[in-house]
Design an enzyme around this catalytic site. Structure first.
Site, PDB file in Angstrom:
ATOM      1  N   ASP A 107      17.362  20.438  80.113  1.00  0.00           N
ATOM      2  CA  ASP A 107      17.803  21.044  79.380  1.00  0.00           C
ATOM      3  C   ASP A 107      17.589  20.294  77.799  1.00  0.00           C
ATOM      4  O   ASP A 107      16.842  21.002  76.664  1.00  0.00           O
ATOM      5  CB  ASP A 107      19.384  20.709  79.171  1.00  0.00           C
ATOM      6  CG  ASP A 107      20.012  21.121  80.625  1.00  0.00           C
ATOM      7  OD1 ASP A 107      19.145  21.435  81.225  1.00  0.00           O
ATOM      8  OD2 ASP A 107      20.487  20.854  80.947  1.00  0.00           O
ATOM      9  N   SER A 115      25.683  22.032  75.242  1.00  0.00           N
ATOM     10  CA  SER A 115      25.839  20.448  74.924  1.00  0.00           C
ATOM     11  C   SER A 115      24.290  20.363  74.982  1.00  0.00           C
ATOM     12  O   SER A 115      24.257  18.677  74.032  1.00  0.00           O
ATOM     13  CB  SER A 115      26.437  19.979  75.952  1.00  0.00           C
ATOM     14  OG  SER A 115      25.990  19.663  77.228  1.00  0.00           O
TER      15      SER A 115
END
Length: 390
Positions: free
Chosen positions: A171, A127
């Site tokens: 991330d 994602s």
């Protein structure tokens, strides 16, 4: 599918032209530093050779046309009417447009086709790669001149505000800021970064996917955060002359000196976070000195802390790590990610990968009655343009 050829070919077939940009956005591994991000500590991620690939071109209108190759699905929308999609997957892309607009930027309509080889559900941050890759492409197409750290912050806010996931920034930083054969030390308080070399001519990282996705993670994650916050509030009272904002500001010595004044479970949670921060910094030193044996020991210590002090492992991942203790080809292993399943990260000799996989598959199938999945990974650059026709 073969990338990036498949996204380019699909783009030509769908839109009758070559894409203006082809962008690669990698997933990431976190070498060490779990549950330290929301405690303003340190993490040590790296971008990997599993990625999301984008073929993108601007449109003459304000419409959005997305195609997700992996889902064999498409989405049509308009910039002036951004709203969440019931399909869910388009929201990761729509959120990037929403955050750009909130910050005064006006992207135009685009055609986007994307797909990739980041395994879903393995904890490799597909994602974040989607959000980071599309923001990078929009930044290039429309000349916003935003630096990569700002793109990472926008990507995080897109997932927080539009998708509705309360994720951290690690991330996105790893995907955008990664560097080939380097780990990225990220200070989650200041967002300062530093690169450390990962020299692995004879060794490699291999992920073992347990296939376990426990439903405990969301509720237990929130519980761990509350326990850490309780510890910080108590330690502020116990050390009134110290400026304590988070567990980042505590040493192990300070914590142990007040052990009897903390609830036992809170002490263990704080102990893990403080020691994990120390392990991250020790891991950086080991990489700098090319001391892979020491680095491997730190991975094992991290897992021990996750298992016994933070209590976020599961029997399957504990079993996988324990199997490596008697294997001389493995320097270290630990559960990677938020917890209660997912992958273990293994540092092992390249020549032993095949035998290791065969052995682990047999013992795992014998113990748990299901197959392991294996993902060999190499450390790569962050988001980058691989083809440009503008």
């Amino acid at each position: 599918m073969k990338y990036p050829e498949s996204v380019i070919q699909s783009f030509r077939q769908t839109f009758g032209e070559n894409p203006a940009l082809v962008v690669r956005a990698p997933g990431r591994i976190n070498l060490i530093g779990e549950h330290t991000d929301y405690n303003e500590g340190f993490v040590l991620p790296a971008a990997i050779d599993k990625a999301i690939w984008f073929a993108v071109s601007p449109r003459a209108d304000d419409r959005l046309h997305f195609q997700a190759l992996d889902f064999r699905d498409e989405f049509l929308g308009e910039l002036k009417n951004l709203k969440k999609s019931e399909k869910h997957w388009p929201n990761y892309l729509l959120g990037t447009f929403s955050e750009l607009q909130k910050n005064g930027f006006q992207p135009g309509g685009v055609n986007v086709i994307f797909g990739g080889d980041i395994p879903t559900g393995a904890g490799l941050s597909s994602s974040a790669a989607v959000e980071s890759g599309l923001l990078f492409a929009l930044n290039e197409l429309f000349g916003f001149s935003l630096p990569r750290p700002e793109l990472a912050r926008l990507a995080q806010r897109a997932e927080n505000n539009f998708v509705g996931m309360n994720c951290g920034i690690m991330d996105m930083y790893a995907s955008l800021m990664g560097r080939e054969n380097h780990a990225l030390l990220l200070d989650c308080r200041s967002l300062e970064t530093e690169y450390f070399p990962v020299n692995l001519p004879d060794f490699t990282f291999l992920l073992c996917d347990s296939g376990v996705k426990h439903q405990l993670m969301d509720s237990e994650y929130n519980t761990r955060r509350r326990e850490c916050e309780e510890g910080v509030e108590m330690l502020k009272k116990l050390f009134p002359k110290k400026e304590i904002r988070s567990l980042r500001d505590m040493s192990s010595e300070m914590l142990f000196s007040e052990k009897n004044n903390l609830r036992e479970v809170v002490f263990r949670r704080c102990k893990f976070v403080i020691e994990e921060n120390e392990r991250v910094l020790s891991a950086c030193k080991a990489l700098k000195n090319n001391d892979l044996n020491e680095f491997g020991k730190l991975l094992c210590q991290s897992h021990e802390g996750l298992q016994h002090a933070y209590e976020v492992t599961c029997p399957e991942t504990d079993f996988l790590v324990e199997q490596t203790f008697s294997d001389p080809a493995v320097l270290g292993a630990r559960q990677m990610g938020g917890g209660f399943g997912g992958c273990t990260l293994n540092l092992l000799h390249r020549d032993a990968v095949s035998d290791f996989q065969e052995k682990m598959q047999a013992v795992y199938r014998g113990k748990w009655g299901r197959d392991l999945k294996f993902y060999p990974v190499e450390i790569t650059n962050g988001v980058e343009i691989v083809n440009e026709q503008r």
